[in-house]
Design a protein around this motif. Structure first.
Motif, PDB file in Angstrom:
ATOM      1  N   VAL A  64       0.882  -1.374  -0.005  1.00 23.65           N
ATOM      2  CA  VAL A  64      -0.028   0.143   0.030  1.00 23.65           C
ATOM      3  C   VAL A  64       0.949   1.159  -0.029  1.00 23.65           C
ATOM      4  N   PHE A  65       1.944   1.134   1.101  1.00 23.61           N
ATOM      5  CA  PHE A  65       2.796   2.418   1.233  1.00 23.61           C
ATOM      6  C   PHE A  65       3.460   2.605  -0.283  1.00 23.61           C
ATOM      7  N   GLU A  66       4.267   1.790  -0.910  1.00 21.35           N
ATOM      8  CA  GLU A  66       4.892   1.889  -2.081  1.00 21.35           C
ATOM      9  C   GLU A  66       4.115   2.237  -3.339  1.00 21.35           C
ATOM     10  N   THR A  68       1.398   3.933  -3.149  1.00 22.01           N
ATOM     11  CA  THR A  68       1.091   5.318  -2.948  1.00 22.01           C
ATOM     12  C   THR A  68       1.733   6.171  -3.103  1.00 22.01           C
ATOM     13  N   ILE A  69       3.272   6.138  -2.737  1.00 22.27           N
ATOM     14  CA  ILE A  69       4.179   7.316  -2.989  1.00 22.27           C
ATOM     15  C   ILE A  69       4.587   7.260  -4.171  1.00 22.27           C
ATOM     16  N   ARG A  70       4.724   6.114  -5.040  1.00 22.06           N
ATOM     17  CA  ARG A  70       5.604   6.148  -6.227  1.00 22.06           C
ATOM     18  C   ARG A  70       4.545   6.236  -7.310  1.00 22.06           C
ATOM     19  N   TYR A  71       3.240   5.454  -7.325  1.00 22.12           N
ATOM     20  CA  TYR A  71       2.269   5.480  -8.349  1.00 22.12           C
ATOM     21  C   TYR A  71       1.123   6.741  -8.071  1.00 22.12           C
ATOM     22  N   GLY A 198      10.571   3.975  10.376  1.00 22.05           N
ATOM     23  CA  GLY A 198       9.789   5.087  11.123  1.00 22.05           C
ATOM     24  C   GLY A 198       9.520   6.328  10.147  1.00 22.05           C
ATOM     25  N   ASP A 199      10.920   6.419   9.302  1.00 24.13           N
ATOM     26  CA  ASP A 199      11.158   7.753   8.674  1.00 24.13           C
ATOM     27  C   ASP A 199       9.886   8.664   8.279  1.00 24.13           C
ATOM     28  N   SER A 200       9.532   8.071   7.110  1.00 25.08           N
ATOM     29  CA  SER A 200       8.554   9.070   6.623  1.00 25.08           C
ATOM     30  C   SER A 200       7.426   9.548   7.372  1.00 25.08           C
ATOM     31  N   ALA A 201       6.947   8.757   8.331  1.00 23.67           N
ATOM     32  CA  ALA A 201       5.870   9.027   9.264  1.00 23.67           C
ATOM     33  C   ALA A 201       6.108  10.565   9.662  1.00 23.67           C
ATOM     34  N   HIS A 273      21.655   6.144   5.983  1.00 26.63           N
ATOM     35  CA  HIS A 273      21.656   7.089   4.955  1.00 26.63           C
ATOM     36  C   HIS A 273      20.122   7.758   5.034  1.00 26.63           C
ATOM     37  N   LEU A 274      19.211   6.828   5.070  1.00 27.11           N
ATOM     38  CA  LEU A 274      17.771   7.392   4.899  1.00 27.11           C
ATOM     39  C   LEU A 274      17.419   8.386   5.891  1.00 27.11           C
ATOM     40  N   THR A 275      18.344   8.453   7.170  1.00 26.94           N
ATOM     41  CA  THR A 275      18.055   9.421   8.096  1.00 26.94           C
ATOM     42  C   THR A 275      18.174  10.778   7.842  1.00 26.94           C
ATOM     43  N   LEU A 352      22.208   4.834  -4.798  1.00 24.59           N
ATOM     44  CA  LEU A 352      21.587   5.754  -5.411  1.00 24.59           C
ATOM     45  C   LEU A 352      20.634   6.604  -4.716  1.00 24.59           C
ATOM     46  N   ARG A 353      20.651   6.789  -3.273  1.00 23.37           N
ATOM     47  CA  ARG A 353      19.672   6.987  -2.518  1.00 23.37           C
ATOM     48  C   ARG A 353      19.794   8.512  -2.808  1.00 23.37           C
ATOM     49  N   PRO A 354      18.317   9.427  -2.552  1.00 28.40           N
ATOM     50  CA  PRO A 354      18.245  10.763  -2.489  1.00 28.40           C
ATOM     51  C   PRO A 354      18.706  11.510  -1.294  1.00 28.40           C
ATOM     52  N   GLU A 355      18.599  10.908  -0.259  1.00 32.67           N
ATOM     53  CA  GLU A 355      18.327  11.721   1.111  1.00 32.67           C
ATOM     54  C   GLU A 355      19.369  12.865   1.341  1.00 32.67           C
ATOM     55  N   ALA A 356      20.703  12.480   1.070  1.00 32.19           N
ATOM     56  CA  ALA A 356      21.606  13.677   1.354  1.00 32.19           C
ATOM     57  C   ALA A 356      21.305  14.923   0.399  1.00 32.19           C
ATOM     58  N   SER A 414      13.886   3.215  -8.696  1.00 29.15           N
ATOM     59  CA  SER A 414      12.992   4.494  -9.315  1.00 29.15           C
ATOM     60  C   SER A 414      13.263   5.555  -8.729  1.00 29.15           C
ATOM     61  N   TRP A 415      13.688   5.528  -7.512  1.00 32.35           N
ATOM     62  CA  TRP A 415      13.592   6.787  -6.588  1.00 32.35           C
ATOM     63  C   TRP A 415      15.037   7.448  -7.486  1.00 32.35           C
ATOM     64  N   LEU A 416      15.841   7.076  -8.319  1.00 31.00           N
ATOM     65  CA  LEU A 416      16.956   7.920  -8.914  1.00 31.00           C
ATOM     66  C   LEU A 416      16.305   8.925  -9.769  1.00 31.00           C
ATOM     67  N   ALA A 418      12.987   9.854  -9.725  1.00 28.20           N
ATOM     68  CA  ALA A 418      11.978  10.368  -8.976  1.00 28.20           C
ATOM     69  C   ALA A 418      12.613  11.480  -8.186  1.00 28.20           C
ATOM     70  N   GLU A 419      13.666  11.066  -7.398  1.00 32.70           N
ATOM     71  CA  GLU A 419      14.147  12.048  -6.241  1.00 32.70           C
ATOM     72  C   GLU A 419      15.525  12.355  -6.572  1.00 32.70           C
ATOM     73  N   THR A 420      16.814  11.110  -6.779  1.00 34.22           N
ATOM     74  CA  THR A 420      18.161  11.687  -6.423  1.00 34.22           C
ATOM     75  C   THR A 420      18.424  12.700  -7.600  1.00 34.22           C
ATOM     76  N   ASN A 442       6.565  15.070  -2.036  1.00 33.02           N
ATOM     77  CA  ASN A 442       6.047  13.727  -1.038  1.00 33.02           C
ATOM     78  C   ASN A 442       7.322  13.140  -0.947  1.00 33.02           C
ATOM     79  N   THR A 443       7.224  11.849  -0.162  1.00 33.34           N
ATOM     80  CA  THR A 443       8.599  11.008   0.336  1.00 33.34           C
ATOM     81  C   THR A 443       9.379  10.539  -0.887  1.00 33.34           C
ATOM     82  N   GLU A 444       8.516  10.483  -2.055  1.00 24.51           N
ATOM     83  CA  GLU A 444       9.177  10.005  -3.313  1.00 24.51           C
ATOM     84  C   GLU A 444       9.706  11.089  -4.139  1.00 24.51           C
ATOM     85  N   GLY A 445       9.519  12.618  -3.642  1.00 22.66           N
ATOM     86  CA  GLY A 445      10.086  13.526  -4.548  1.00 22.66           C
ATOM     87  C   GLY A 445       9.069  14.193  -5.291  1.00 22.66           C
TER      88      GLY A 445
END
Ligand code: DMJ
Length: 557
Positions: A64-66, A68-71, A198-201, A273-275, A352-356, A414-416, A418-420, A442-445
């Motif tokens: 449900v989460f993935e 929601t945030i991506r599609y 916990g993060d995106s909550a 890195h997520l943090t 390839l994470r986006p958070e930094a 896919s977050w590369l 969407a976000e990075t 949103n949390t997916e950029g």
């Protein structure tokens, strides 16, 4: 492809956007959602080849989460950016198929659902970062469709979690355990995390408030965020032993029986890195009397996130690190002797994470300090140098402790797109491209447009709760909070970067950064040169973190 739509639009790649939109609408609106290939293209046959067989109809559950945030988020964002209403219809059709997940005793959704209408998968526990990170998309759906059900289900779910009989109290009152039972509404553990699970909550608390125009009706969201931030400052904030790098730990389960002694955090506790996403959340919340503490913390945490890159031989950050005294810690890094600092890799992969870059984007927008762009450029050039694949696309790396990245995993999440790459691009674009007073990512950029809350004349369902039901102890700042922030920030904003009070390693604070330095033609990238950002970091630094963008808390939209 759906996750890339908003980036294509922002980058003005209109032909590519049009082709992707047509494909996505055709497949998501009309697909049966009953096959594992529901979201996959059936490629057109090559000349001389037989057409691909149609996908088999197999019932699958999707997250449900993935989804929601991506599609849903990707479609809504593309709709709002481009004005194409067919994308709203596609998002609403898809989200309607997620609604059976909320048919639980408490309203807290199950994590998995069959899009074909076959029901939801009953799992013992729901994960905080999943059920707590749906509000932006579902509120936007209600705004755009006029159907209140979307906003109602997500706010009822949040209200049910807040009503759990075993809420955390005291200095942990602003945090929610990572697992809850959708059947009983009781938390199933006492683990708290600003990273995975916990993060995106926590991100969605401040962003839901921002999405609703920061108005009075949305105040419960920012009260919850402020309380979470107080608890993070009080119980999860650590400093590394030598460089005093601020980082956020995880609170392990602890026995909370009467008279039980608190369990101390383990030595070498990892930070993911997520943090680093938490930097942006703090920047968005940095208004009024909390602005200075939030910007101070954001700045110090972003420094740690940067050091994860700067102290890595590849110039790209490990997926998780421990912040320890290197001389006391067995360091398996092949480049050890030439590296320094407190950052030791715990999970050496680069995904390839986006958070930094996301953190640098928010700080750049808030302060205009060129140092953030210098650092972003170093990260971007390292990605291009090590991760771009011959023939197209990008790949993750197996071991960031090696200058070359230790081999490739041949995966491009896919977050590369969407976000990075979006955050990297936005860092070098005018603020008017995406004003943060009008858009919330949103949390997916995916940017969603600020709009009044769609229910009850602009008031969240949480608005009806008494302060003590929203938060144990009520919504007023707790007596211990000011001291917690003083302690958390006692080493001062950016001290770790400036080396003002702590030993500075030889050769500058950058270290590592091999690929980044090499990509910029700096000193062969052997780790002995100061990183570009450190050399250039004398720009418009704004140590008090005063915002330039003049958004005010409680402005009522
Ligand atoms: C993204 O898919 C989202 O940001 C999610 O919330 C967690 N992190 C990944 C990328 O690292």
């Amino acid at each position: 492809m759906c996750d890339a739509l908003s980036t294509l639009w922002l980058m003005n790649l209109t032909d590519e956007f049009g082709a992707a939109r047509d494909w996505v609408v055709a497949h998501i609106t009309h697909a049966s959602f009953a096959t594992p290939r529901a979201f996959e293209a059936v490629p057109a046959p090559l000349p001389g080849h037989a057409p691909s067989p149609p996908p088999q109809r197999i019932e699958v559950h999707v997250g449900v989460f993935e989804t929601t945030i991506r599609y849903v988020g990707g479609l809504l964002s593309a709709a709002q950016l481009s004005g194409d209403a067919s994308l709203v219809d596609a998002a609403a059709a898809l989200a309607s198929r997620l609604l059976p997940a909320f048919n639980t005793t408490t309203g807290i959704p199950f994590g998995w659902v069959q899009l074909s209408g076959g029901g939801a998968r009953a799992a013992e526990s729901a994960v905080l970062s999943e059920y707590g990170s749906l509000t932006l998309e579902f509120l936007t759906l209600s705004t755009l469709t006029g159907d209140p059900r979307f906003a109602e289900v997500v706010e009822n779910a949040l209200a049910a979690a807040l009503a759990a009989p075993n809420r955390l109290v005291g200095k942990r009152r602003g945090l929610l355990p990572t697992l809850v039972s959708p059947s009983t509404g009781r938390f199933a553990n006492s683990v708290v995390s600003v990273g995975a699970a916990g993060d995106s909550a926590y991100e969605y608390l401040v962003k839901a408030w921002a999405l609703c125009g920061r108005g009075a009706g949305a105040q419960p969201y920012v009260h919850l965020f402020d309380a979470a931030a107080d608890s993070i400052a009080a119980v999860l904030t650590r400093r590394s032993p030598t460089q005093r790098l601020l980082h956020i730990g995880e609170a392990p389960p602890r026995h909370e029986g009467p008279g039980a002694a608190p369990v101390p955090p383990p030595p070498g506790e990892p930070m993911q890195h997520l943090t680093c996403y938490f930097v942006g959340a703090l920047v968005l919340a940095a208004e009024g009397p909390r602005a200075e503490r939030y910007m101070g913390y954001a700045s110090a945490l972003a420094e740690t996130c940067w050091q994860m890159y700067a102290q890595s031989m590849s110039g790209l950050a490990p997926d998780s690190v421990v912040l320890v005294n290197r001389s006391d810690y067995p360091d398996p890094d092949p480049g050890g002797p030439r590296r320094f600092g407190d950052v030791v890799s715990a999970d050496a992969r680069w995904q390839l994470r986006p958070e930094a870059l996301e953190a640098l984007f928010y700080l750049w927008r808030a302060t205009g300090d060129e140092q953030h762009r210098d650092r972003a450029w170093a990260i971007f050039t390292a990605i291009v140098a090590l991760c771009s694949q011959t023939g197209g696309g990008f790949t993750g790396l197996l071991d960031t402790r090696f200058k070359t990245g230790g081999g490739v995993d041949d995966l491009q999440p896919s977050w590369l797109l969407a976000e990075t790459l979006k955050y990297a691009w936005l860092l070098f674009s005018e603020s008017s491209v995406l004003p943060l007073s009008e858009w919330v990512l949103n949390t997916e950029g995916h940017p969603l447009r600020v709009a009044p809350h769609p229910l009850n004349g602009g008031a969240t369902l949480l608005h009806g709760l008494q302060p003590r039901d929203l938060l144990p102890g009520g919504t007023a700042e707790q007596p211990w909070a000011a001291a917690a922030w003083r302690d958390a920030l006692r080493d001062g904003i950016g001290d770790a970067a400036a080396g003002a009070t702590h030993p500075r390693p030889p050769g500058g604070a950058g270290g590592g950064g091999g690929a980044a330095a090499a990509a910029r033609g700096v000193n062969g990238g052997d780790g002995d040169a100061a990183a570009p950002a450190e050399r250039a970091g004398k720009g418009r630094r704004n140590p008090k973190g005063v915002r330039r963008s003049g958004m005010r808390r409680g402005g009522g939209g």
